[in-house]
Scaffold this motif. Sequence first.
Motif, PDB file in Angstrom:
ATOM      1  N   GLY A   1     -70.000  86.644  39.934  1.00 21.05           N
ATOM      2  CA  GLY A   1     -70.679  86.998  38.118  1.00 21.05           C
ATOM      3  C   GLY A   1     -69.485  86.515  37.395  1.00 21.05           C
ATOM      4  N   PRO A   2     -69.606  86.485  35.812  1.00 18.19           N
ATOM      5  CA  PRO A   2     -68.494  85.653  35.203  1.00 18.19           C
ATOM      6  C   PRO A   2     -67.255  87.145  34.852  1.00 18.19           C
ATOM      7  CG  PRO A   2     -70.082  87.334  34.214  1.00 18.19           C
ATOM      8  CD  PRO A   2     -70.691  86.731  35.058  1.00 18.19           C
ATOM      9  N   ALA A   3     -66.782  86.270  34.991  1.00 16.72           N
ATOM     10  CA  ALA A   3     -64.947  86.170  34.424  1.00 16.72           C
ATOM     11  C   ALA A   3     -64.884  87.474  33.523  1.00 16.72           C
ATOM     12  CB  ALA A   3     -64.079  85.806  34.888  1.00 16.72           C
ATOM     13  N   ASP A   4     -64.280  88.697  33.824  1.00 10.96           N
ATOM     14  CA  ASP A   4     -63.899  89.366  32.066  1.00 10.96           C
ATOM     15  C   ASP A   4     -62.719  89.378  31.246  1.00 10.96           C
ATOM     16  OD1 ASP A   4     -63.452  91.410  30.124  1.00 10.96           O
ATOM     17  OD2 ASP A   4     -64.910  92.967  31.237  1.00 10.96           O
ATOM     18  N   PRO A   5     -62.483  88.775  30.295  1.00  6.37           N
ATOM     19  CA  PRO A   5     -61.693  88.495  29.920  1.00  6.37           C
ATOM     20  C   PRO A   5     -60.547  89.401  29.979  1.00  6.37           C
ATOM     21  CG  PRO A   5     -62.540  87.991  28.157  1.00  6.37           C
ATOM     22  CD  PRO A   5     -63.679  87.933  29.438  1.00  6.37           C
ATOM     23  N   LYS A   6     -60.374  90.170  29.727  1.00  3.98           N
ATOM     24  CA  LYS A   6     -59.668  91.142  29.892  1.00  3.98           C
ATOM     25  C   LYS A   6     -58.310  92.409  30.783  1.00  3.98           C
ATOM     26  CE  LYS A   6     -62.174  94.360  28.558  1.00  3.98           C
ATOM     27  NZ  LYS A   6     -63.635  94.083  28.377  1.00  3.98           N
ATOM     28  N   PHE A   7     -59.894  90.842  32.384  1.00  7.19           N
ATOM     29  CA  PHE A   7     -58.590  91.872  33.391  1.00  7.19           C
ATOM     30  C   PHE A   7     -58.287  90.522  34.895  1.00  7.19           C
ATOM     31  CE2 PHE A   7     -62.071  95.079  32.446  1.00  7.19           C
ATOM     32  CZ  PHE A   7     -60.769  95.987  32.669  1.00  7.19           C
ATOM     33  N   VAL A   8     -57.335  90.432  35.323  1.00  3.41           N
ATOM     34  CA  VAL A   8     -57.022  88.932  35.899  1.00  3.41           C
ATOM     35  C   VAL A   8     -57.623  90.048  37.763  1.00  3.41           C
ATOM     36  CG1 VAL A   8     -55.681  88.390  37.402  1.00  3.41           C
ATOM     37  CG2 VAL A   8     -55.347  89.214  34.899  1.00  3.41           C
ATOM     38  N   ASP A   9     -58.686  89.614  38.095  1.00  2.00           N
ATOM     39  CA  ASP A   9     -59.054  89.880  39.632  1.00  2.00           C
ATOM     40  C   ASP A   9     -58.467  89.109  41.114  1.00  2.00           C
ATOM     41  OD1 ASP A   9     -60.267  91.682  38.163  1.00  2.00           O
ATOM     42  OD2 ASP A   9     -62.216  90.460  37.451  1.00  2.00           O
ATOM     43  N   TRP A  10     -58.446  89.568  42.145  1.00  2.00           N
ATOM     44  CA  TRP A  10     -57.547  88.589  43.014  1.00  2.00           C
ATOM     45  C   TRP A  10     -58.230  88.762  43.977  1.00  2.00           C
ATOM     46  CZ3 TRP A  10     -54.444  91.444  39.801  1.00  2.00           C
ATOM     47  CH2 TRP A  10     -53.177  91.774  40.869  1.00  2.00           C
ATOM     48  N   LEU A  11     -58.101  88.421  45.294  1.00  2.00           N
ATOM     49  CA  LEU A  11     -58.224  89.025  46.457  1.00  2.00           C
ATOM     50  C   LEU A  11     -57.134  89.082  47.343  1.00  2.00           C
ATOM     51  CD1 LEU A  11     -61.538  86.650  47.287  1.00  2.00           C
ATOM     52  CD2 LEU A  11     -61.602  88.709  46.412  1.00  2.00           C
ATOM     53  N   ALA A  12     -56.722  90.161  48.484  1.00  2.00           N
ATOM     54  CA  ALA A  12     -55.726  89.500  48.970  1.00  2.00           C
ATOM     55  C   ALA A  12     -55.063  90.635  50.069  1.00  2.00           C
ATOM     56  CB  ALA A  12     -54.222  90.447  48.497  1.00  2.00           C
ATOM     57  N   VAL A  13     -54.866  89.916  51.123  1.00  2.00           N
ATOM     58  CA  VAL A  13     -54.465  90.516  52.687  1.00  2.00           C
ATOM     59  C   VAL A  13     -52.808  91.179  52.586  1.00  2.00           C
ATOM     60  CG1 VAL A  13     -53.660  90.370  54.866  1.00  2.00           C
ATOM     61  CG2 VAL A  13     -55.733  88.960  53.311  1.00  2.00           C
ATOM     62  N   ASP A  14     -52.642  91.836  52.396  1.00  2.00           N
ATOM     63  CA  ASP A  14     -50.896  92.446  52.394  1.00  2.00           C
ATOM     64  C   ASP A  14     -50.590  92.146  53.914  1.00  2.00           C
ATOM     65  OD1 ASP A  14     -50.646  92.955  49.676  1.00  2.00           O
ATOM     66  OD2 ASP A  14     -51.726  94.901  49.916  1.00  2.00           O
TER      67      ASP A  14
END
Length: 903
Positions: free
Chosen positions: A604-617
């Motif tokens: 979906g569209p990004a929300d400019p208020k947030f930063v989203d990402w995927l991670a493998v710790d």
Amino acid sequence: MTTLPYPALHASHSGTWIATPGGDCRAIGRGEAIRIAADTPVILLNAPLVGQRLGHPELSGLDVLELWAFLRPARFMVPTPRGLARAAGIDPPASDAEIAPFLRRAAEALLAMAEGPWPEREGAWNAAQSLARLRWPWAAAVSQRLGRPEQAERWLFSKLPEWEERAPRPAPRTVTLGEDQVAARLDSLTGAGAERREGQRAYAQAAAAAFEPRRMRDAPNLVLAEAGTGIGKTLGYLAPASLWAAEAGGAVWISTFTKALQRQLSQESERLFPDPEQRKRRIVTRKGRENYVCLLNLEDALQGGFAGRAAVLAQLAARWAAYTADGDMVGGDLPGWLPVLFRRNGSTALTDRRGECIYAGCPHYRKCFIERASRASADADIVIANHALVMVNAARGREANSRPARYVFDEGHHLFDAADAIFAAALTGQEAIEIRRWITGPEGTSRGRRRGLAARLSDVASYDAEGGEAIAAAVAAARQLPSDQWLQRLAEGQPFGPVEALLAAVRGLVYARDEGEDAGYGLETELAEPDAALVEAAGPAGEALDALLRPMIVLGRRLEALLTDGPDWMDGPARARIEGAIASLGWRADTVGAWLSLIARIGGPADPKFVDWLAVDRVEGREYDVGLHRHWLDPSRPLADVVLKPAHGALVTSATLRAGGDWEVAEARTGAAHLPLPAMRFEAPSPFDYAANSEVIIVTDVKRGDLAALANAYARLIVAAGGGTLGLFTAIRRLRSVHARVADRLAREGLPLYAQHVDPIDTGTLVDIFRDDPRASLLGTDALRDGVDVPGDSLRLVVMEGVPWPKPGVLHAARRLAGGGGAYDDRIVRARMAQAFGRLIRRAGDRGAFVLLSAACPSRLLSAFPAGTPVSRVPLDEAVARIRLSLDTSLRQEAPAGVRGSG
């Protein structure tokens, strides 16, 4: 009484020694030391540390620290020979070679204490018998000296006092503080004979503006105050804060970021209320629930829930719980080194880390340390807390009716980072499995006191059928979340359930896209242009989480209705239990709701208020978590909405509040920019003469990436300073490498070296050891850059391995783009360098040098240091010579006449 029939063993970076009961002491090899320790009980000081020095981590024996924890629970001791000597009242050893026989003398001195009355005598006999059954090595020697008591001892749970219910505190009165009142209160705190400091008086008057009556809704009186080290901030804001609390009848919450400042505040509070009993009522320290010992967990551990060494820890923790001031296991009066002696085996299980408290359903509810602190803070004048707790309480606390109206945020430069952590969301395997366990309780072969939702609430929820059905539905839905061995299933390509399938897709996409060069640590990638596997997995995962969220919301509403109905059986404790359950349910429902929003972002569209990402710790190549992450681009926005706007006034203060920039930077990072009224600004420079007492040296010939050269530089600088050095690193790997190369070399010079992430000692204790020995040095990372207060000769040199550039990542890249590109990076670096330099000069009369091992340090960053501080760029040889000359000059100035020059 016979002497101890055990040898004593000591190992350091300079060698290993054994002292026999007959009085012989000799140096031995590591292999022989391990063999002796395996065959014969030996007396040790800090067994994990000795074991590490010998290359045998599982080394065990009669640890003098465990003996101290038994005899003097809730008493502080620096866990070194020097600290042990003070505690035992004997002379300290003069060299490493004398430590082994010293340990035998110290153990005898401590055991002699048990032969007579001492403040913690009650309970010692019963504890010793329990420990004997657990084969604790000290049990026989302790029991022999104790002797059976003439009267039966009270057990822990009968000894602890009960808290009492009190009427709710009325709202604070509206008052205005006069300038003369504030000045008089400050004079009373500093003392009649104290030197008048105009900067401190101006600071106190500025801070008083935060306690003026609020003029409009959602517009607190916000004061931003940057005051350099030495101004006297603590007493400066305690003056108006304590005056307002007394006049208005309200509580002021003073929030810190580090435990060191909390301890300092507790010490300074003695000036406010010299009488200990009055001080205990009027000033309360609050921390998160997970910091306090849970008496129900402790009882379970004592009654067989723990086995082996963990059971010994439980007995020593019970001794401590009977004498502790507040039950705080993390940063309180429990020695920080005690859980480490047991490799932290069991210590976390003694606190309520999973949020499974049953409140009034607990048999120890009326004696609970957590509830006692909560009630004490409701009636206190001053509550000493931390940024995280303040934000959590404001967002989802149970104490809405007693929410603070006035705050002081000390170490305010950390507010942005604290808000960033608290208001973030993460749908990861570790987070999901915790919620599963919280709802379902024990599954399969799992052990312990863990209770599921049904066990905690079935009796009150059965008030109507809908509540019981909601619990059953939540339990069924929770079984679709990740379970034990989920990471292994992901690695094998065999996920179970829709959420594990989503995490498997996340993992696959991260490995496909991440271009990080470091193969040992975490990987991440933007949540943008997801592949087909991730999009397909999002739908079923969202449905599974929605099926979990709906019954949680229903159950929460049914419990709220139950409170409204107020059936005959609902007394005060039952109401408290239901209110606690509602708060806990709401917290987890908010978490699942945030997960659903994060899943909806996929495709979906990004929300400019947030930063989203995927991670493998990962840590050193080992995966420990996988998931989706969401952070606010600007976390000061929820900070302003949730914490600041409901308040009537707040002071945000720090020595580096502007983060190396201007006031607009301070306003942007503290939430002031999101308030309807502008903040008041105050600035007071440090009164210290940095030009005369400090210098900044930038070493120009240590090549970046050359670990051998880096280690050589650290070693030479530490030797030149004679110890007293704080070494700061931006990477744990380089810290460990430098420590391995220089520890033995420094030991041969008689200079002890300790290191975070290397020595099996908690960070707080490492700082205590460093502070206690002027010849010791300490290596560490970010936690030591901000959390160290070591005045005097113990810290005379700070060495930073290089310019502390921020670590690149998805979140940093987004904020860098929004914050001005390179200027954003510069602000972060200047703030870090200023904080590191601030460790050096803590009190009037301190002297020292700050060394940066980076030839490429841009001149524009040097404004991080106080105006007038000399800055020079020199080769390492000249830097070493300057440090040695500076130290020699300082010693000559400080030594009394006739002391030096005698060869």
